[in-house]
Design a protein around this motif. Structure first.
Motif, PDB file in Angstrom:
ATOM      1  N   LEU A  68       0.840  -1.203   0.000  1.00 13.61           N
ATOM      2  CA  LEU A  68       0.000   0.000   0.000  1.00 13.61           C
ATOM      3  C   LEU A  68       0.875   1.254   0.000  1.00 13.61           C
ATOM      4  N   GLU A  69       0.693   2.122  -1.001  1.00 15.38           N
ATOM      5  CA  GLU A  69       1.382   3.423  -0.998  1.00 15.38           C
ATOM      6  C   GLU A  69       0.319   4.488  -0.768  1.00 15.38           C
ATOM      7  N   LEU A  70       0.479   5.249   0.312  1.00 12.51           N
ATOM      8  CA  LEU A  70      -0.524   6.264   0.661  1.00 12.51           C
ATOM      9  C   LEU A  70      -0.507   7.409  -0.352  1.00 12.51           C
ATOM     10  N   ILE A  71      -1.669   7.729  -0.928  1.00  9.12           N
ATOM     11  CA  ILE A  71      -1.717   8.870  -1.853  1.00  9.12           C
ATOM     12  C   ILE A  71      -2.757   9.906  -1.437  1.00  9.12           C
ATOM     13  N   GLY A  72      -3.526   9.648  -0.405  1.00  8.10           N
ATOM     14  CA  GLY A  72      -4.489  10.645   0.073  1.00  8.10           C
ATOM     15  C   GLY A  72      -5.110  10.162   1.367  1.00  8.10           C
ATOM     16  N   ARG A  73      -5.544  11.126   2.195  1.00 12.76           N
ATOM     17  CA  ARG A  73      -6.120  10.701   3.480  1.00 12.76           C
ATOM     18  C   ARG A  73      -7.009  11.816   4.014  1.00 12.76           C
ATOM     19  N   THR A  74      -7.760  11.519   5.056  1.00 10.71           N
ATOM     20  CA  THR A  74      -8.596  12.564   5.625  1.00 10.71           C
ATOM     21  C   THR A  74      -7.742  13.487   6.487  1.00 10.71           C
ATOM     22  N   ARG A  75      -8.097  14.772   6.445  1.00 12.04           N
ATOM     23  CA  ARG A  75      -7.380  15.766   7.246  1.00 12.04           C
ATOM     24  C   ARG A  75      -7.955  15.872   8.652  1.00 12.04           C
ATOM     25  N   ASP A  76      -9.154  15.300   8.848  1.00 12.66           N
ATOM     26  CA  ASP A  76      -9.782  15.423  10.171  1.00 12.66           C
ATOM     27  C   ASP A  76     -10.511  14.118  10.498  1.00 12.66           C
ATOM     28  N   ASP A  77     -11.839  14.130  10.419  1.00 11.51           N
ATOM     29  CA  ASP A  77     -12.590  12.922  10.783  1.00 11.51           C
ATOM     30  C   ASP A  77     -12.496  11.860   9.684  1.00 11.51           C
ATOM     31  N   ALA A  78     -12.527  10.597  10.103  1.00 16.45           N
ATOM     32  CA  ALA A  78     -12.703   9.511   9.134  1.00 16.45           C
ATOM     33  C   ALA A  78     -14.181   9.488   8.737  1.00 16.45           C
ATOM     34  N   ASN A 109     -35.129  11.709   1.137  1.00 16.64           N
ATOM     35  CA  ASN A 109     -34.854  12.459  -0.090  1.00 16.64           C
ATOM     36  C   ASN A 109     -33.412  12.975   0.007  1.00 16.64           C
ATOM     37  N   ASP A 110     -32.554  12.492  -0.885  1.00 15.65           N
ATOM     38  CA  ASP A 110     -31.130  12.825  -0.755  1.00 15.65           C
ATOM     39  C   ASP A 110     -30.792  14.237  -1.223  1.00 15.65           C
ATOM     40  N   ARG A 111     -31.818  14.966  -1.698  1.00 17.81           N
ATOM     41  CA  ARG A 111     -31.582  16.364  -2.105  1.00 17.81           C
ATOM     42  C   ARG A 111     -32.300  17.315  -1.157  1.00 17.81           C
ATOM     43  N   ALA A 112     -32.881  16.800  -0.100  1.00 24.59           N
ATOM     44  CA  ALA A 112     -33.714  17.641   0.775  1.00 24.59           C
ATOM     45  C   ALA A 112     -32.892  18.707   1.502  1.00 24.59           C
ATOM     46  N   VAL A 113     -31.668  18.368   1.900  1.00 23.76           N
ATOM     47  CA  VAL A 113     -30.848  19.306   2.672  1.00 23.76           C
ATOM     48  C   VAL A 113     -29.576  19.596   1.879  1.00 23.76           C
ATOM     49  N   GLY A 114     -29.306  20.901   1.672  1.00 20.85           N
ATOM     50  CA  GLY A 114     -28.086  21.268   0.947  1.00 20.85           C
ATOM     51  C   GLY A 114     -26.890  21.221   1.888  1.00 20.85           C
ATOM     52  N   LEU A 115     -25.981  20.279   1.673  1.00 19.00           N
ATOM     53  CA  LEU A 115     -24.811  20.147   2.543  1.00 19.00           C
ATOM     54  C   LEU A 115     -23.547  20.330   1.701  1.00 19.00           C
ATOM     55  N   PRO A 116     -22.495  20.892   2.310  1.00 20.55           N
ATOM     56  CA  PRO A 116     -21.290  21.201   1.523  1.00 20.55           C
ATOM     57  C   PRO A 116     -20.419  19.981   1.258  1.00 20.55           C
ATOM     58  N   LYS A 117     -19.748  20.026   0.094  1.00 19.55           N
ATOM     59  CA  LYS A 117     -18.719  19.017  -0.196  1.00 19.55           C
ATOM     60  C   LYS A 117     -17.395  19.727  -0.029  1.00 19.55           C
ATOM     61  N   THR A 118     -16.617  19.304   0.951  1.00 21.26           N
ATOM     62  CA  THR A 118     -15.328  19.970   1.177  1.00 21.26           C
ATOM     63  C   THR A 118     -14.331  19.503   0.127  1.00 21.26           C
ATOM     64  N   ARG A 119     -13.693  20.483  -0.527  1.00 19.79           N
ATOM     65  CA  ARG A 119     -12.676  20.140  -1.529  1.00 19.79           C
ATOM     66  C   ARG A 119     -11.366  20.763  -1.120  1.00 19.79           C
ATOM     67  N   SER A 142     -15.065  16.969   8.693  1.00 21.98           N
ATOM     68  CA  SER A 142     -15.563  17.646   9.896  1.00 21.98           C
ATOM     69  C   SER A 142     -16.485  18.811   9.534  1.00 21.98           C
ATOM     70  N   GLY A 143     -16.244  19.459   8.371  1.00 23.77           N
ATOM     71  CA  GLY A 143     -17.115  20.561   7.946  1.00 23.77           C
ATOM     72  C   GLY A 143     -18.521  20.050   7.663  1.00 23.77           C
ATOM     73  N   LEU A 144     -18.591  18.888   7.059  1.00 23.86           N
ATOM     74  CA  LEU A 144     -19.891  18.288   6.734  1.00 23.86           C
ATOM     75  C   LEU A 144     -20.669  17.983   8.014  1.00 23.86           C
ATOM     76  N   LYS A 145     -19.953  17.416   8.982  1.00 26.16           N
ATOM     77  CA  LYS A 145     -20.580  17.091  10.276  1.00 26.16           C
ATOM     78  C   LYS A 145     -21.112  18.379  10.937  1.00 26.16           C
ATOM     79  N   THR A 146     -20.304  19.458  10.879  1.00 25.05           N
ATOM     80  CA  THR A 146     -20.735  20.731  11.477  1.00 25.05           C
ATOM     81  C   THR A 146     -21.946  21.291  10.739  1.00 25.05           C
ATOM     82  N   ALA A 147     -21.969  21.130   9.417  1.00 20.79           N
ATOM     83  CA  ALA A 147     -23.107  21.627   8.629  1.00 20.79           C
ATOM     84  C   ALA A 147     -24.388  20.885   9.033  1.00 20.79           C
ATOM     85  N   VAL A 148     -24.268  19.574   9.270  1.00 17.57           N
ATOM     86  CA  VAL A 148     -25.446  18.815   9.715  1.00 17.57           C
ATOM     87  C   VAL A 148     -25.880  19.319  11.090  1.00 17.57           C
TER      88      VAL A 148
END
Ligand code: KG4
Ligand code: ZN
Length: 360
Positions: free
Chosen positions: A155-165, A195-205, A225-231
């Protein structure tokens, strides 16, 4: 050769027997696998309590190993493989101490395994060696990491979460919605009727160059973590609007809609990165493993995206997706064949890095 695997890194006491097939394309065969889940114990506390987990492993491990040997049709094994880390140190210690004693008294070698190498091996155990190079996402309660696999088992790491898994985000969102522990399966179930479009939540990029790891161009890191805070903000806003008191929860359909919207964003963020990265590296396959790979939408959407791109997608069956010892036994077989054997001074390591399972 037959390996007995032992896994106690978190809240599952698990053992399994895996044997070599002699077929290089599909190298491992599962003989037996037993998982004793502690979910019922930790649910009461809203999450895993490390001390309770370690104590329960001590109670369960003998019975789990005995059952595994009985189910596997034989008491003989040629090596014992054990999760050395990462995980809860008290829990890991139970598995490591037990594995050491068993290997020593049975006069067989002891093989240390990194928990994430185990999750990777769950794919090979089930489907055979992946077409390489492969881009593999390991997504669980403790990790959300993207790997490039150029050689079997490497396994060669090429990306990971910066905060929450991602799994952690599921567990935290479930908690704030009052859905209990573990959150993943509960949200997955409720999302089916929302309804998966009922609440507008951010996608962190994470696109800014200096937010990506050195030498890693593109956008391969995650952030939840931003998504969790938005919820959290959405839920607090709705509770205030509906004048709900502490003890009442949001209307059921609203909870279903929040679950579906949250799940859509998590799955899209994960799969966008996975498939972008696969294209970037010219991958011949995609693998997704770890507890969150049990998620129904992630499984379905990943398969659909793979079909659209004619890229094979590998995801373990549900019993191999969440923590188990079959994957540890298989990874142990691979490590043993590569010459890795632990000394009797092997110690559990809560923060074990990949590629550093001790060999002496
Ligand atoms: O791999 P795993 O069993 O343990 C760790 O190594 O962390 O993963 C557990 C995580 C938990 O956060 C749980 O909520 C999540 O996997 N999970 C799910 C689902 N089933 C388990 N997340 C989303 N959907 C599911 N169906
Ligand atoms: Zn895991």
């Amino acid at each position: 050769m037959i390996v007995l695997g032992i896994e106690t890194s978190c809240d599952e006491t698990a053992a399994a027997l895996v044997e070599e097939t002699g077929d290089a394309a599909k190298p491992w065969r599962l003989r037996s696998s037993v998982v004793a889940s502690q979910v019922a114990i930790h649910r009461e506390w809203g999450g895993v309590v490390p001390e309770l987990s370690a104590r329960q492993h001590i109670r369960d491990i003998c019975g789990v190993v005995e059952r595994t040997l009985l189910d596997g049709g034989r008491a003989r094994f040629d090596a014992v493989a054990v999760t050395q880390g990462p995980g809860l140190v008290g829990s890991l210690l139970v598995g490591v101490a037990f594995a050491k004693a068993l290997a020593w008294s049975s006069n067989v070698p002891l093989v240390p395994v990194h928990h994430l190498a185990g999750h990777l091996e769950s794919l090979v155990l089930e489907s055979g060696e992946l077409p390489l190079p492969s881009v593999v996402l390991i997504v669980s309660g403790g990790h959300t990491s993207l790997y490039l696999v150029r050689a079997p088992g490497a396994l060669e790491l090429i990306g990971r979460t910066r905060d929450d898994a991602a799994g952690e985000a599921y567990d935290k969102v479930a908690k704030l919605l009052g859905l209990g522990y573990p959150g993943g399966p509960a949200i997955d179930r409720l999302a089916a009727d929302g309804n998966d479009r009922a609440v507008g939540l951010p996608k962190t990029r994470l696109t800014h160059a200096d937010r990506n790891a050195p030498g890693m161009p593109g956008r391969r890191d995650f952030s939840f973590s931003g998504l969790k805070t938005a919820v959290l903000r959405h839920v607090s806003g709705r509770r205030a609007a509906l004048r709900l008191d502490e003890s009442s929860s949001l209307p059921e359909q609203e909870i279903r809609d929040i679950c579906a919207s949250f799940q859509r964003v998590v799955v899209e963020v994960l799969l966008d990165r996975v498939f972008e990265t696969a294209r970037w590296y010219g991958a011949m396959s995609v693998g997704i493993a770890g507890g969150v790979s049990a998620n129904s939408r992630l499984r379905l959407d990943a398969r659909n995206r793979g079909e659209a791109r004619e890229l094979p997608v590998f995801i373990p069956s549900l019993s191999l997706a969440t923590d188990n010892a079959a994957m540890i036994a298989a990874a142990g077989l691979r490590a043993f064949r590569a010459g890795t054997i632990a000394g009797w001074d092997l110690n559990a390591e809560a923060g074990l890095k990949l590629g550093t399972a001790t060999a002496g």
